[in-house]
Design a protein around this motif. Structure first.
Motif, short mmCIF file in Angstrom:
data_model
loop_
_atom_site.label_atom_id
_atom_site.label_comp_id
_atom_site.label_asym_id
_atom_site.label_seq_id
_atom_site.Cartn_x
_atom_site.Cartn_y
_atom_site.Cartn_z
N UNK A 488 32.76 47.08 92.90
CA UNK A 488 33.04 47.71 91.75
C UNK A 488 33.14 46.59 91.14
N UNK A 489 34.65 45.66 91.91
CA UNK A 489 35.20 44.84 90.67
C UNK A 489 33.90 43.62 91.08
N UNK A 490 34.21 43.73 92.16
CA UNK A 490 33.88 42.38 92.99
C UNK A 490 32.90 41.33 92.40
N UNK A 491 31.55 43.04 92.12
CA UNK A 491 30.36 42.50 92.17
C UNK A 491 29.63 42.09 90.14
N UNK A 492 30.68 43.26 90.00
CA UNK A 492 30.25 43.34 88.28
C UNK A 492 29.67 42.04 87.52
N UNK A 493 31.03 41.14 88.01
CA UNK A 493 30.46 39.69 87.42
C UNK A 493 29.15 39.16 87.90
N UNK A 494 28.55 39.44 88.87
CA UNK A 494 26.69 39.31 88.59
C UNK A 494 25.75 38.99 88.10
N UNK A 495 25.46 40.88 87.68
CA UNK A 495 25.04 40.74 86.19
C UNK A 495 25.69 39.91 85.01
N UNK A 496 26.26 40.24 84.74
CA UNK A 496 27.02 39.25 83.73
C UNK A 496 26.97 37.68 83.81
N UNK A 497 27.31 37.00 84.46
CA UNK A 497 26.46 35.73 84.68
C UNK A 497 25.33 35.42 85.22
#
Length: 518
Positions: A488-497
């Protein structure tokens, strides 16, 4: 005259009037003195054509769609007269969008009556279970490993290895858990299978129980899927009546039974350990690993956890199709992938195909581009935690490793399409906002990081020191990726970055969101 007509009871078809069309069919047939057998099926997955009617003929099923209740009279007349009609689509199996697919998992969906165990058996159902009952536990698992099947929920872990771990665990009681908490945006394959071919999920779970020595199974379904809950419960009751669930399944020495548990709307319960907590009657909070659920899962006992599509692939494999399944795909991604096309797309629906087809083929050719007619600017693959891909990456094969190499993920196979009016800075903000809303709160990087991400992205959108704040977001994403307890937290940066990397122009202009000045 006697007619046999098929109309979906799939939730998406019902939402656009399938029940009303079915009622008009019954009334129209009665008015014309026609004997009508009306079969309510699942959907074929051509959602832009729903409600789609199919009529049985000597040449095969003929499709008509999309229908409104007002179309029924003229369609019935055309069927009775065997004449032309503007909504006539021809032989269903010859519709190009359907003909191009490799349907292994969805072969029966839209074809059979999902409430009928007899119809399921008439179309090859329970052949896999019958073969499994004649095999040893290790032989069943060997078949699953030979097929190359990996978890279809998103993680892509080899299914057979997981089963072997549970099989080798020493415990008096073991469990099979089906994760049907399908909450990713743009995904609906689990729902379609549960509504259109529920016995296949039950058969797959039963085979898993035999393979690992489990006697109890649970299907955890999201509360937003009432039609799926009803369909699965009806199929469980039918399987019990037919002797395929309960004591001595299939007249064997094996016992296995299944219960449905309904979630309470928490996205995080799609994470396997949070789902286990919820199944045990607790708050859905992620567990630390190790121990793995294969060793200490439900009620602290060895547990197989797979999603709906993984279990649904098992009957075909055990019926003798392990090599045929392995022959599909590319690299380490074997078999077929049910891909869901949604968002701003002309031809949205379910498309099952072998791994290896490119993203561009799926969006431009099969999906037909945008529904708005404007150029495609971005697609998000793999749900709200998946990366945004620009057109420059549309040559990416639909394959676990190929997507990972480009900082993306296949996930559950959902593709959401955006045209050139999308604001990617707003999409990046949404990723943080979604995480902040859905986080279970157990770990600090996810719980606090997502909230700080929303605040910082608001400053970027407002044009407040964008370079410095984008650098802060990059640092924050690194902390969330490395420090979060689960995806949940570990992949949230994927769409952001991915949004920042591929669409930098959207992050360097002042937006319209009101934020407090620094």
């Amino acid at each position: 005259m006697k007619l046999k007509i098929f109309i979906p009871r799939d939730a998406a078809a019902v939402a656009v009037g399938a029940d009303e069309v079915a009622l008009e069919l019954e009334l129209g047939a009665r008015k014309r003195g026609v004997s009508l057998e009306l079969v309510r099926t699942g959907s074929r997955g051509l959602y832009w054509l729903e409600p789609m009617l199919e009529v049985s003929t000597g040449a095969g099923r003929i499709a008509f769609g999309p229908l409104t209740p007002g179309d029924v009279a003229s369609v019935l007349d055309a069927i009775v007269a065997d004449g032309p009609h503007p909504l006539r689509l021809g032989l269903t199996e010859q519709i190009p969008w359907l003909k191009r697919q490799t349907r292994l998992t969805f072969a029966r969906c839209g074809v059979i009556d999902p409430r009928s165990v007899e119809d399921y058996r008439a179309h090859g159902g329970y052949e896999g279970l019958q073969r499994a009952l004649a095999l040893s536990s290790e032989a069943i698992i060997d078949d699953v490993i030979k097929s190359g099947l990996r978890g279809r929920g998103g993680a892509g872990f080899p299914t057979g290895i997981k089963w072997r771990t549970v099989s080798q665990a020493d415990a008096a009681q073991k469990y099979i858990c089906c994760n049907a908490d399908e909450g990713d945006s743009g995904t609906f394959a689990d729902r379609m299978i549960m509504e259109g071919d529920p016995y296949m999920v039950i058969e797959g779970m039963t085979i898993a129980g035999i393979a690992v020595g489990a006697t109890r199974g649970y299907i955890y379904i999201r509360s937003e899927y009432p039609h799926a809950v009803e369909a699965i419960n009806a199929a469980i009751a039918g399987a019990r009546r037919a002797g395929y669930l309960g004591p001595g399944i299939g007249r064997s020495r094996h016992d296995f039974d299944i219960e449905v548990r309904v979630g309470a709307g928490a996205y995080i319960c799609g994470e396997e350990t949070a789902m286990l907590e919820s199944l045990e009657g607790k708050r859905g909070v992620v567990r630390a690993k190790p121990p793995l659920p294969a060793h200490k899962g439900l009620f602290g006992l060895p547990t197989v956890i797979n999603n709906v599509l993984t279990f649904a692939a098992i009957p075909f494999i055990l019926a003798g199709g392990a090599q045929a399944y392995a022959d599909c795909g590319m690299g380490r991604s074997r078999g077929t992938k049910p891909i869901q096309l949604g968002g701003n797309i002309k031809h949205g629906g379910l498309f099952e195909v072998a791994f290896g087809i490119t993203l561009g083929e799926l969006v431009d050719d099969i999906g037909g581009g945008t529904a708005s007619g404007r150029p495609v600017r971005a697609v998000q693959v793999g749900g709200p935690l998946g990366a945004y891909f620009p057109r420059e990456l549309f040559d990416t094969p639909f394959d676990y490793e190929a997507f990972a190499a480009r900082s993306g993920l296949v996930g559950h196979g959902g593709i959401v399409v955006f045209d050139d009016t999308v604001d990617m800075a707003s999409q990046a903000r949404f990723a943080f906002e979604f995480c902040a809303t859905e986080s279970c709160g157990k770990c600090t990087p996810c719980r606090i990081g997502a909230t700080r991400g929303v605040e910082t992205m608001d400053k970027v959108i407002a044009g407040i020191r964008p370079e410095a704040n984008l650098k802060l977001i990059e640092d924050l994403c690194e902390v969330m990726t490395d420090g979060s307890l689960c995806a949940m937290g570990g992949l949230t940066p994927m769409p952001v970055m991915s949004a920042i990397t591929h669409f930098p122009e959207d992050f360097t202009r002042a937006g319209s969101l009101p934020v407090a000045a620094e």
